[in-house]
Design a protein around this motif. Structure first.
Motif, short mmCIF file in Angstrom:
data_model
loop_
_atom_site.label_atom_id
_atom_site.label_comp_id
_atom_site.label_asym_id
_atom_site.label_seq_id
_atom_site.Cartn_x
_atom_site.Cartn_y
_atom_site.Cartn_z
N VAL A 1 1.93 -3.18 4.55
CA VAL A 1 2.11 -2.14 3.53
C VAL A 1 3.31 -2.45 2.65
O VAL A 1 3.25 -2.30 1.42
N ALA A 2 4.40 -2.92 3.25
CA ALA A 2 5.58 -3.23 2.46
C ALA A 2 5.30 -4.36 1.47
O ALA A 2 5.72 -4.31 0.31
N GLY A 3 4.56 -5.37 1.92
CA GLY A 3 4.22 -6.47 1.01
C GLY A 3 3.30 -6.02 -0.09
O GLY A 3 3.45 -6.42 -1.25
N LEU A 4 2.33 -5.18 0.25
CA LEU A 4 1.38 -4.68 -0.74
C LEU A 4 2.09 -3.84 -1.79
O LEU A 4 1.73 -3.86 -2.96
N ALA A 5 3.11 -3.11 -1.38
CA ALA A 5 3.85 -2.27 -2.31
C ALA A 5 4.64 -3.09 -3.33
O ALA A 5 5.05 -2.57 -4.37
N LYS A 6 4.84 -4.37 -3.04
CA LYS A 6 5.66 -5.20 -3.92
C LYS A 6 4.88 -6.29 -4.64
O LYS A 6 5.29 -6.75 -5.70
N ASP A 7 3.76 -6.71 -4.10
CA ASP A 7 3.09 -7.89 -4.66
C ASP A 7 1.58 -7.71 -4.61
O ASP A 7 0.99 -7.63 -3.53
N ARG A 8 0.94 -7.60 -5.78
CA ARG A 8 -0.51 -7.44 -5.85
C ARG A 8 -0.97 -7.87 -7.24
O ARG A 8 -0.19 -7.91 -8.19
N ASP A 9 -2.24 -8.17 -7.36
CA ASP A 9 -2.77 -8.59 -8.66
C ASP A 9 -3.89 -7.68 -9.13
O ASP A 9 -4.69 -8.03 -9.98
N ALA A 10 -3.94 -6.47 -8.57
CA ALA A 10 -4.87 -5.43 -9.02
C ALA A 10 -4.23 -4.09 -8.69
O ALA A 10 -3.42 -4.00 -7.75
N PRO A 11 -4.54 -3.05 -9.43
CA PRO A 11 -3.89 -1.75 -9.20
C PRO A 11 -4.04 -1.23 -7.78
O PRO A 11 -5.08 -1.41 -7.13
N LEU A 12 -3.00 -0.58 -7.34
CA LEU A 12 -2.98 0.08 -6.04
C LEU A 12 -3.35 1.54 -6.24
O LEU A 12 -2.82 2.21 -7.11
N VAL A 13 -4.28 2.03 -5.45
CA VAL A 13 -4.64 3.45 -5.48
C VAL A 13 -3.77 4.18 -4.46
O VAL A 13 -3.76 3.82 -3.28
N LEU A 14 -3.05 5.19 -4.92
CA LEU A 14 -2.19 5.98 -4.05
C LEU A 14 -2.72 7.41 -4.01
O LEU A 14 -2.82 8.08 -5.04
N LEU A 15 -3.04 7.89 -2.81
CA LEU A 15 -3.49 9.26 -2.63
C LEU A 15 -2.33 10.08 -2.07
O LEU A 15 -1.79 9.77 -1.01
N ASP A 16 -1.95 11.10 -2.81
CA ASP A 16 -0.80 11.93 -2.48
C ASP A 16 -1.25 13.11 -1.63
O ASP A 16 -1.76 14.10 -2.14
N ASN A 17 -1.09 12.96 -0.31
CA ASN A 17 -1.42 14.00 0.66
C ASN A 17 -2.88 14.45 0.57
O ASN A 17 -3.18 15.64 0.40
N PRO A 18 -3.83 13.51 0.70
CA PRO A 18 -5.25 13.89 0.65
C PRO A 18 -5.61 14.77 1.84
O PRO A 18 -5.08 14.59 2.94
N ARG A 19 -6.54 15.70 1.63
CA ARG A 19 -6.92 16.62 2.71
C ARG A 19 -8.37 16.47 3.15
O ARG A 19 -8.71 16.75 4.29
N ASN A 20 -9.25 16.07 2.24
CA ASN A 20 -10.66 15.96 2.58
C ASN A 20 -10.95 14.54 3.05
O ASN A 20 -10.87 13.59 2.27
N LEU A 21 -11.30 14.39 4.32
CA LEU A 21 -11.45 13.05 4.89
C LEU A 21 -12.66 12.32 4.32
O LEU A 21 -12.64 11.10 4.16
N GLY A 22 -13.72 13.05 4.02
CA GLY A 22 -14.88 12.41 3.41
C GLY A 22 -14.56 11.87 2.03
O GLY A 22 -14.97 10.75 1.67
N ASN A 23 -13.81 12.64 1.24
CA ASN A 23 -13.38 12.17 -0.07
C ASN A 23 -12.51 10.93 0.05
O ASN A 23 -12.61 9.98 -0.74
N PHE A 24 -11.61 10.94 1.03
CA PHE A 24 -10.72 9.80 1.26
C PHE A 24 -11.56 8.54 1.48
O PHE A 24 -11.31 7.49 0.88
N GLY A 25 -12.54 8.63 2.35
CA GLY A 25 -13.39 7.48 2.61
C GLY A 25 -14.17 7.04 1.39
O GLY A 25 -14.31 5.83 1.13
N ALA A 26 -14.66 8.00 0.61
CA ALA A 26 -15.40 7.65 -0.60
C ALA A 26 -14.50 6.96 -1.62
O ALA A 26 -14.94 6.07 -2.36
N VAL A 27 -13.22 7.36 -1.68
CA VAL A 27 -12.26 6.68 -2.56
C VAL A 27 -12.12 5.21 -2.16
O VAL A 27 -12.11 4.32 -3.01
#
Length: 252
Positions: A95-121
């Motif tokens: 996670v620490a490496g991903l937060a610093k080095d990537r070549d495509a956008p990172l999707v960040l979910l801020d306190n998601p509550r619906n687990l099915g939605n999380f999986g679909a994301v």
């Protein structure tokens, strides 16, 4: 049930995750997960599914162990319409490496509550070539219900959890109804696309960290989109710019 079987007894342990159904197993195998054991109620039915939906996996799926309904339910916890299930080791995510080095956008979910939605994301993010999906909050991104929603595509990209946005590099584009229209915004490859929870939206901490607030086009009188729809629209906007500039990351 979050587990994988003991090789000697086929009993689940806490080191691996359950893949329920043919499509979850198919995706996990395609993205390199060592699925062991792989069980089916009918080898012939499984191979029929493989021939029509995943001919590239015929050989590997042919090694599935055929079990009866009682054994399948004992291992998996419940029946499944496809009569297929497997267990795979949960991969370590830097996670620490991903937060610093990537070549495509990172999707960040801020306190998601619906687990099915999380999986679909996660499923949408895998399809559009995101750099990874991370969440802030108390939900385990590898919860069984999240895994069901992703159809096994947790193994297609890094998936993990952050405590805070401290240490995350790259510009943060937070999706917010009051932001600038996304059609006028260029999203770079090292961006973080932040999405608030379904009920409460962005937290104060994530909003304060955001470099840009952006909004999705929406017809008047429509109050909001589903979380997965929002993620899909934002990533597709990034993907279109990639294609227009000739820098598409993944062949699709």
């Amino acid at each position: 049930m979050s587990a994988t079987p003991n090789r000697a007894t086929s009993e689940p342990t806490e080191r691996t995750v359950l893949l329920e159904g043919f499509h979850a197993v198919k995706h996990a195998l395609r993205f390199g997960a060592p699925v062991e054991p792989l069980v089916t109620l009918s080898t012939s039915a499984l191979l029929g599914l493989a021939e029509s939906h995943a001919p590239d996996l015929l050989e590997r799926l042919g090694h599935a162990r055929e079990v009866d309904k009682a054994e399948f339910t004992r291992l998996v916890g419940r029946p499944h319409p496809t009569g297929v299930a497997g267990f795979a080791a949960r991969p370590a995510v830097d996670v620490a490496g991903l937060a610093k080095d990537r070549d495509a956008p990172l999707v960040l979910l801020d306190n998601p509550r619906n687990l099915g939605n999380f999986g679909a994301v996660i499923r949408v993010a895998a399809g559009l070539g995101a750099g990874g999906v991370l969440s802030i909050g108390d939900v385990d991104p590898w919860h069984p219900n999240v895994l069901r929603g992703s159809a096994g595509l947790h193994f297609a990209l890094p998936v993990g959890r952050l405590d805070t946005l401290d240490g995350v590099e790259g510009p943060v584009f937070a999706l917010d109804a009051d932001g600038a229209e996304i059609v006028d915004v260029r999203i770079p490859a090292d961006a973080v696309l932040a999405f608030g929870s379904e009920r409460h939206g962005l937290s104060a901490a994530v909003r304060a960290r955001a470099d840009h607030l952006v909004s999705l086009p929406m017809r008047p009188l429509v109050s909001s989109y589903n979380l997965t729809t929002s993620v899909a629209m934002a990533l597709y906007h990034w993907d279109l710019f990639q294609r227009a500039s000739g820098t598409v990351k993944n062949a699709r």
